[in-house]
Scaffold this active site. Structure first.
Site, mmCIF file in Angstrom:
data_model
loop_
_atom_site.group_PDB
_atom_site.id
_atom_site.type_symbol
_atom_site.label_atom_id
_atom_site.label_comp_id
_atom_site.label_asym_id
_atom_site.label_seq_id
_atom_site.Cartn_x
_atom_site.Cartn_y
_atom_site.Cartn_z
ATOM 1 N N ASN A 116 0.828 -1.200 0.000
ATOM 2 C CA ASN A 116 0.000 0.000 0.000
ATOM 3 C C ASN A 116 0.864 1.252 0.000
ATOM 4 O O ASN A 116 1.949 1.278 0.570
ATOM 5 C CB ASN A 116 -0.964 -0.002 1.194
ATOM 6 C CG ASN A 116 -0.416 0.761 2.386
ATOM 7 O OD1 ASN A 116 -0.515 2.001 2.450
ATOM 8 N ND2 ASN A 116 0.186 0.035 3.329
ATOM 9 N N PHE A 120 -1.961 8.116 4.180
ATOM 10 C CA PHE A 120 -2.734 8.699 5.294
ATOM 11 C C PHE A 120 -3.972 9.464 4.800
ATOM 12 O O PHE A 120 -4.238 10.597 5.214
ATOM 13 C CB PHE A 120 -1.868 9.653 6.125
ATOM 14 C CG PHE A 120 -0.746 9.023 6.898
ATOM 15 C CD1 PHE A 120 -0.661 7.656 7.079
ATOM 16 C CD2 PHE A 120 0.227 9.825 7.478
ATOM 17 C CE1 PHE A 120 0.378 7.080 7.799
ATOM 18 C CE2 PHE A 120 1.276 9.275 8.206
ATOM 19 C CZ PHE A 120 1.357 7.895 8.366
ATOM 20 N N SER A 189 5.562 5.032 8.738
ATOM 21 C CA SER A 189 4.983 4.731 7.430
ATOM 22 C C SER A 189 5.942 5.171 6.343
ATOM 23 O O SER A 189 6.507 6.265 6.404
ATOM 24 C CB SER A 189 3.646 5.458 7.251
ATOM 25 O OG SER A 189 3.212 5.357 5.905
ATOM 26 N N ASN A 191 5.020 5.971 3.381
ATOM 27 C CA ASN A 191 4.236 6.612 2.333
ATOM 28 C C ASN A 191 4.042 8.119 2.500
ATOM 29 O O ASN A 191 3.324 8.737 1.727
ATOM 30 C CB ASN A 191 2.867 5.926 2.228
ATOM 31 C CG ASN A 191 3.019 4.461 1.885
ATOM 32 O OD1 ASN A 191 3.809 4.102 1.027
ATOM 33 N ND2 ASN A 191 2.264 3.610 2.572
ATOM 34 N N THR A 192 4.648 8.706 3.526
ATOM 35 C CA THR A 192 4.677 10.155 3.688
ATOM 36 C C THR A 192 6.134 10.580 3.603
ATOM 37 O O THR A 192 6.947 10.152 4.428
ATOM 38 C CB THR A 192 4.076 10.584 5.039
ATOM 39 O OG1 THR A 192 2.692 10.244 5.068
ATOM 40 C CG2 THR A 192 4.219 12.093 5.236
ATOM 41 N N LYS A 228 5.125 3.732 17.138
ATOM 42 C CA LYS A 228 5.138 2.612 16.188
ATOM 43 C C LYS A 228 6.360 2.735 15.299
ATOM 44 O O LYS A 228 6.591 3.778 14.680
ATOM 45 C CB LYS A 228 3.864 2.610 15.342
ATOM 46 C CG LYS A 228 3.716 1.377 14.442
ATOM 47 C CD LYS A 228 2.330 1.315 13.843
ATOM 48 C CE LYS A 228 2.118 0.015 13.072
ATOM 49 N NZ LYS A 228 0.735 -0.099 12.547
ATOM 50 N N ASN A 257 5.589 -1.622 11.726
ATOM 51 C CA ASN A 257 4.848 -1.113 10.584
ATOM 52 C C ASN A 257 5.201 -1.949 9.349
ATOM 53 O O ASN A 257 5.835 -2.993 9.445
ATOM 54 C CB ASN A 257 5.197 0.373 10.375
ATOM 55 C CG ASN A 257 4.029 1.169 9.807
ATOM 56 O OD1 ASN A 257 3.317 0.696 8.921
ATOM 57 N ND2 ASN A 257 3.832 2.373 10.304
#
Length: 356
Positions: A116, A120, A189, A191-192, A228, A257
């Protein structure tokens, strides 16, 4: 005989993964609104022997749903009716944002994994807070003794510069802490852009200290605070984060994560490459997440609550993590493959293991 894997193959495996997720989640929420969930709960409720205490809270089961499934707090009650001992909502950001461009969610069925790069996508902290408050009150009414627990996972708004990240996290803490049973700072994450840089202890220290102080002030009580972390940290960095958590007297660490690695996958290389960038979750993460958990346990002993997530598919996976030092265990990706009775099945098998 388990029916859902066949249903998944026929109904969902060919469908865009994000669309399938939305349809499945809507069906779960519809069951709740129709009253079917309340009936179902009589069959899915965890056995009393599974009650678990962590950071001053009693959980109906050590097994819960990780952040990412319910990003905005739309289905907390419905999900607890399926047997999850806690639901972690999020990741939620200080400002509303649409997330990354679609497609952004991909299945690797051969690996029982997902890639993925959602980014967010959520309504923002101010919009989510009333949903959390309402869900918490409803669960308290229905479960006056031991109710399912609501965790809240917060992250950085993409448009906010890294230098201003602390202020952005404080917006979320201020809005969400009053309705949260516990709060998680997500700095892991992939993805940021730049987010994982916040895992460096020099950046992480002021962030965690500020969020913890603001959360307690806003809620008028101590809100358990966890961080996390990514599975891609070096062993030395894992040790540093663990020592920082001890120093700041955090309540716990969530490990782990998603990963940016693509090692050892059974799916064809061209299929994996076509998915592109993003975090990999699911079965391939099983061993690394367990290794990180064990390392954290070696450093922290019994001083912190460790929450294990990554590659959890079966009751034995849950038990392995409990045996390795976790107090709580979370799953997500296998939920997509195993279906709505996954948590209840795990709870039943865990309860059998605890019988004398």
């Amino acid at each position: 005989m388990r029916v859902y894997p066949t249903f998944f193959r026929l109904a969902f495996s060919w469908m865009d993964a994000e669309r399938a997720h939305k349809i499945g989640f809507k069906a779960i929420r519809l069951a709740h609104r129709s009253g079917a969930g309340k009936v179902l709960e009589k069959l899915t409720a965890p056995a009393p022997s599974l009650q678990t205490t962590a950071f001053g809270l009693t959980f109906p089961s050590p097994f819960g749903l990780a952040a990412g499934f319910d990003k905005e707090g739309h289905g907390i009650e419905a999900l607890t009716e399926l047997g999850f001992g806690h639901v972690e909502v999020g990741t939620i950001t200080g400002q509303a944002q649409p997330g990354n461009e679609k497609p952004r969610l991909f299945r690797l069925v051969q690996d029982r994994a997902v890639i993925n790069r959602m980014g967010f996508n959520n309504d923002g902290a101010t919009a989510v807070a009333p949903r959390l408050k309402a869900a918490r009150a409803a669960l308290q009414r229905r479960h006056p003794d031991v109710r399912p627990v609501i965790g809240v996972n917060i992250g950085k708004t993409k448009a906010v510069e890294l230098a201003d990240a602390v202020g952005d996290y404080l917006v979320s803490a201020r809005s969400l802490a009053p309705a949260a049973d516990y709060l998680v700072v997500n700095v892991s994450s992939p993805n940021t852009p730049g987010l994982r840089l916040l895992q460096d202890v020099e950046s992480l220290r002021p962030l965690l200290a500020a969020v913890g102080e603001e959360a307690d002030r806003a809620a008028g009580r101590h809100v358990p605070l966890l961080v996390k972390i990514a599975p891609d940290l070096s062993d030395e960095d894992i040790d540093d984060v663990a020592r920082l958590a001890l120093d700041l007297k955090l309540d716990g660490i969530i490990a782990t994560n998603t990963t940016i690695t693509r090692d050892g996958l059974a799916s064809p290389a061209e299929q994996v490459e076509k998915c592109g960038a993003g975090g990999l979750s699911g079965a391939p993460l099983k061993q690394r997440s367990l290794d990180v958990l064990r390392r954290l346990k070696d450093v922290t002993g019994d001083a912190l609550t460790l929450v294990a997530v990554g590659g959890v598919e079966t009751a034995q996976d849950v038990q392995d993590r409990l045996d390795a030092g976790a107090t709580l265990v979370q799953g997500y990706t296998a939920f997509l493959y195993e279906g709505p009775f996954w948590a209840a099945r795990i709870n039943r098998e865990l309860a059998k293991k605890r019988r004398p």
